[in-house]
Design a protein around this motif. Structure first.
Motif, short mmCIF file in Angstrom:
data_model
loop_
_atom_site.label_atom_id
_atom_site.label_comp_id
_atom_site.label_asym_id
_atom_site.label_seq_id
_atom_site.Cartn_x
_atom_site.Cartn_y
_atom_site.Cartn_z
N THR A 1 -4.59 -8.14 2.38
CA THR A 1 -5.54 -7.69 3.41
C THR A 1 -6.50 -8.81 3.76
OG1 THR A 1 -5.37 -5.41 2.60
CG2 THR A 1 -7.24 -5.95 4.01
N LEU B 1 -8.23 0.19 7.95
CA LEU B 1 -7.80 -0.17 6.60
C LEU B 1 -8.99 -0.39 5.68
CD1 LEU B 1 -5.22 -0.71 4.96
CD2 LEU B 1 -5.39 -3.12 5.64
N ALA B 2 -10.07 -0.95 6.24
CA ALA B 2 -11.22 -1.32 5.40
C ALA B 2 -11.96 -0.10 4.85
CB ALA B 2 -12.17 -2.21 6.20
N MET C 1 -11.91 3.22 -2.06
CA MET C 1 -11.02 3.00 -3.19
C MET C 1 -11.71 2.14 -4.25
SD MET C 1 -7.18 1.42 -3.06
CE MET C 1 -7.81 -0.06 -2.28
N PHE C 2 -12.37 1.05 -3.82
CA PHE C 2 -13.04 0.19 -4.79
C PHE C 2 -14.28 0.85 -5.38
CE2 PHE C 2 -10.45 -3.19 -3.01
CZ PHE C 2 -10.18 -3.95 -4.14
N TRP D 1 0.83 -1.21 0.00
CA TRP D 1 0.00 0.00 0.00
C TRP D 1 0.86 1.26 0.00
CZ3 TRP D 1 -4.28 -0.81 -1.99
CH2 TRP D 1 -5.11 -1.88 -1.64
N ILE E 1 -3.12 -2.60 -6.20
CA ILE E 1 -4.39 -2.66 -5.47
C ILE E 1 -4.86 -4.11 -5.35
CG2 ILE E 1 -6.84 -2.07 -5.61
CD1 ILE E 1 -5.98 0.65 -6.76
N SER F 1 -8.18 8.10 -1.86
CA SER F 1 -8.47 6.76 -1.34
C SER F 1 -7.23 5.89 -1.25
CB SER F 1 -9.54 6.07 -2.20
OG SER F 1 -9.10 5.94 -3.54
N VAL F 2 -6.36 5.93 -2.25
CA VAL F 2 -5.17 5.07 -2.23
C VAL F 2 -4.17 5.56 -1.19
CG1 VAL F 2 -3.23 4.21 -3.58
CG2 VAL F 2 -5.48 4.38 -4.63
N THR G 1 -5.41 4.76 2.26
CA THR G 1 -5.20 3.34 2.53
C THR G 1 -3.75 3.07 2.91
OG1 THR G 1 -6.96 2.74 0.97
CG2 THR G 1 -5.39 1.01 1.58
N MET H 1 -10.34 1.44 1.88
CA MET H 1 -10.35 0.44 0.81
C MET H 1 -11.71 0.39 0.13
SD MET H 1 -8.05 -2.79 2.06
CE MET H 1 -8.46 -3.69 0.56
N THR I 1 -5.15 -6.06 -1.83
CA THR I 1 -6.43 -6.63 -1.41
C THR I 1 -6.26 -8.09 -0.99
OG1 THR I 1 -7.58 -5.16 -2.93
CG2 THR I 1 -8.78 -7.10 -2.15
#
Length: 688
Positions: free
Chosen positions: A50, A79-80, A86-87, A20, A43, A133-134, A137, A83, A47
């Motif tokens: 994670t 972290l979630a 981000m998605f 990350w 990413i 977002s990135v 994260t 993420m 994922t």
């Protein structure tokens, strides 16, 4: 299983930080086709890692909620959340960018495209949704590594979540700005940010280093964190909790053994420097009592009034005598800075106590014991019943010596095979005392085997077991500071007691005094003896508890007394910031030990014996298992109970003396009792 899961989890935390972190750096650049595809790949990898950590957390959950609460409630949610954003926002945007770049590359160049390329127009920065977002994260992954290695949060988690959430919001806000297009400006900005982060980390490190320095002088009553275990508050360090009844102040120095009367047994132990020779022939410079290592074997009878005069002939080192496992009055406990001042060179000190407990105990210095005990300031203490015993009664002190070629395990000073004749049919009692850690492993206590005879574990930590059955070919895991009494009838063949850390050494009992003897072979896969299920059960004497304490054992990278260590902690802290467990005389106390660390910790409570109630949530089913030193393996949870019937200020610490020296120390204190002694670099007292 726990050791494997926690080690894998630590590796996954590092991988998350790397993956990350790389993604966060990449997201701050320009959206070229290559960068976009690489960012999507990172990413994907992040994922997967994670999700793997989430699965690992589920495996750790089988040991109990307390082992994963910080991950489930703090680290993984932090972290979630970015993420998910981000998605929802970044990944679709990245796919659109990658699609446009591919479409542009696959079509014929128009005149306008050719003109743009000729002008050298660079690609644009990634959209705000990607950057925010990135990068957020990435910061969450950094916080996860911080929590794993530097600051393990403890319940309640509200303050931790508020701080970490604030950091993420700041990171998100800082990520909104567009990076300058010129490469030099971007480089200057990256250097400035790196310098700022490095300065912040260095400043935090210097601050922690300075605040970890032990004071020149402090009282053991000076702890700010007093844990009342859910019971009523009371007096501590001259103050009283609101609404607490007044308690008569008592000086721990006055809690002595009998001051008058002719002793039944009197000993003089003189600490001095001596050269000793191991069985292998290695000569070591040792500190000894009476010029021998181990020190003189002290044997007394139950009920004897014992007087021991300690004389210090060491040239530069203070010394004391702590009676490990013997529940003496507080002032006789022999802990420098807690129950006495260390005896300085040329001085002496007299201990007097009544030997009220039958069993196997030992004595050692409690002034810089990591150095003193390792170098030889220890010996055995055996309290026999008034009517005496029959047969062979042999005390074996398992110890580690620092030879020039490294650490070696030995029985006494014998680091080779020691042979003794014993006639067949003779009752034998081996009193095994473990003075030191496992020379091989950080996650297990010292492992011993007794081969060649069926035997019983008759007593643990000086307390007889009920209905011990015969054993054969089992591995005995003895806590650092713990004792096992092994009984058997000598057969007509050799019997071997061996330490698995040094298979070349051992105690070999032979049925004859002449001729060659072949020692039994040592098995590599012997099952481990389990005291929790051994012997005949009896009703638990405790039906209710007045105080309930929880001790969470952990480790992290940090400073203690200005030195960087992989630091063992008690409830997230190191001495002198660890809690004092406050009790009242006559109360019944329950204490729960939870080991979330990577190492075994033999927890030793001075002045009391405690009954092991449960392990990993399951009540013990064998004989009542009374201990003064309990080895808590990584991933284990123990409940113990005891009656607060010996007033004073008592050490409660890890008996891996290296861990204690690094701050793994707490205290059990009785209301109204204080100690006049001080510890610190400006005093003669260093109890650990």
């Amino acid at each position: 299983m726990y050791e494997f899961a926690v080690n894998v989890d630590s590796i996954l935390v590092i991988l998350l930080l790397i993956v990350w972190g790389a993604a966060g750096l990449l997201a701050g650049g320009l959206s070229t086709r290559r960068r976009t595809r690489l960012l999507l790949a990172l990413i994907g990898v992040g994922t997967v890692v994670t999700v793997a950590r989430g699965i690992g957390t589920g495996l750790l959950w089988s040991n109990g909620w307390v082992f994963v609460a910080d991950r489930v409630l703090v680290a993984l949610p932090l972290l979630a959340v970015p993420m998910v954003a981000m998605f929802a926002l970044a990944v679709p945007a990245l796919r659109r960018i990658a699609g446009r770049r591919q479409a542009t590359n696959g079509t014929a160049k128009t005149a306008e495209t050719a003109k743009t390329e000729t002008a050298g127009a660079p690609p644009t920065p990634f959209p705000v949704s990607v950057r925010v977002s990135v990068r957020t994260t990435a910061v969450a992954a950094l916080l996860g590594a911080f929590m794993e290695y530097l600051s393990r949060p403890l319940p309640p988690y509200g303050a931790d979540m508020a701080i970490y959430t604030g950091i993420l919001l700041v990171a998100a806000a800082a990520s909104r700005g567009r990076n300058p297009r010129p490469r030099r400006a971007g480089t200057r900005r990256a250097v400035a940010v790196t310098a700022l982060v490095a300065t912040a980390i260095t400043g935090a490190g210097v601050y922690e280093m300075r605040t970890s320095l032990l004071p020149d002088r402090m009282s053991m009553m000076g702890h700010g964190d007093v844990d009342y275990g859910g019971g009523p508050g009371g007096s501590h360090h001259g103050s009283r909790a609101s609404g607490a009844p007044a308690v008569k102040a008592v000086n721990a120095a006055d809690l002595t053994g009998p001051r008058t009367g002719t002793p039944d047994r009197a000993f003089t132990l003189t600490a001095r420097e001596t050269s000793i020779r191991l069985g292998s022939g290695a000569v070591l410079d040792a500190w000894t009592y009476n010029g021998q290592a181990p020190g003189p074997a002290l044997t007394v009878r139950e009920g004897d009034l014992v007087q021991v005069t300690l004389v210090n002939r060491l040239p530069r080192e203070g010394v004391t005598i702590h009676w490990h496992g013997l529940d003496v009055p507080n002032a006789e406990d022999g802990v420098a800075g807690v129950t006495q001042d260390a005896v300085q060179p040329g001085e002496s000190h007299v201990y007097r106590f009544r030997a009220d407990q039958v069993g196997t105990f030992w004595y050692h210095t409690h002034q810089r014991p990591l150095v003193g005990v390792r170098r030889g300031l220890f010996g055995s203490l055996v309290v026999l019943p008034p009517e005496g015993t029959t047969g062979e009664d042999i005390t074996v002190m398992a110890h580690n010596w620092e030879r020039p070629d490294g650490l070696v395990a030995a029985f006494g000073t014998s680091d080779t095979l020691d042979r003794r004749p014993v006639r067949p049919g003779t009752p034998v009692r081996l009193r095994v005392v473990n003075t030191d850690r496992n020379a091989w492993s950080d996650v297990e206590s010292r492992n011993l085997v007794l081969l060649g005879a069926r035997f019983r574990v008759a007593a643990i930590d000086g307390v007889d077991l009920d209905g011990p059955s015969e054993l054969d070919g089992v591995r005995l895991s003895v806590a650092e500071g713990g004792r096992y009494d092994l009984t058997f009838v000598m057969p007509d063949r050799p019997v071997l007691l061996a330490d698995l850390a040094n298979p070349r050494a051992g105690l070999l009992l032979s049925p004859g005094s002449d001729g060659p003897v072949t020692a039994p072979s040592i098995p590599s896969d012997a099952p481990v003896f389990d005291p929790a299920t051994y012997g005949t059960p009896a009703p638990v004497p405790f039906t209710r508890f007045d105080r309930d304490f929880t001790v969470i054992i952990d480790d992290r990278i940090g400073f203690h007394d200005g030195t960087l260590h992989f630091l063992p902690t008690v409830n997230g802290r190191s001495f002198p910031h660890t809690p004092v467990h406050m009790v009242r005389q006559g109360e019944v106390v329950r204490m729960t030990f939870v080991n979330r660390s990577h190492q075994v910790h033999p927890m030793h409570l001075h002045g009391h014996h405690a009954l092991v109630l449960s392990r990993n949530g399951r009540p013990t089913t064998g004989s009542p298992w009374w201990i003064d030193t309990l080895a808590v393996q990584p991933g284990e949870t123990y409940e113990i109970g005891f009656r607060a019937d010996n007033p004073g200020v008592w050490m409660d610490h890890c008996h891996d003396l290296g861990h204690a020296a690094d701050g793994m120390v707490t205290h059990l204190a009785y209301e109204g009792i204080s100690t006049p002694y001080e510890i610190g670099h400006g005093t003669p007292n260093q109890p650990e």
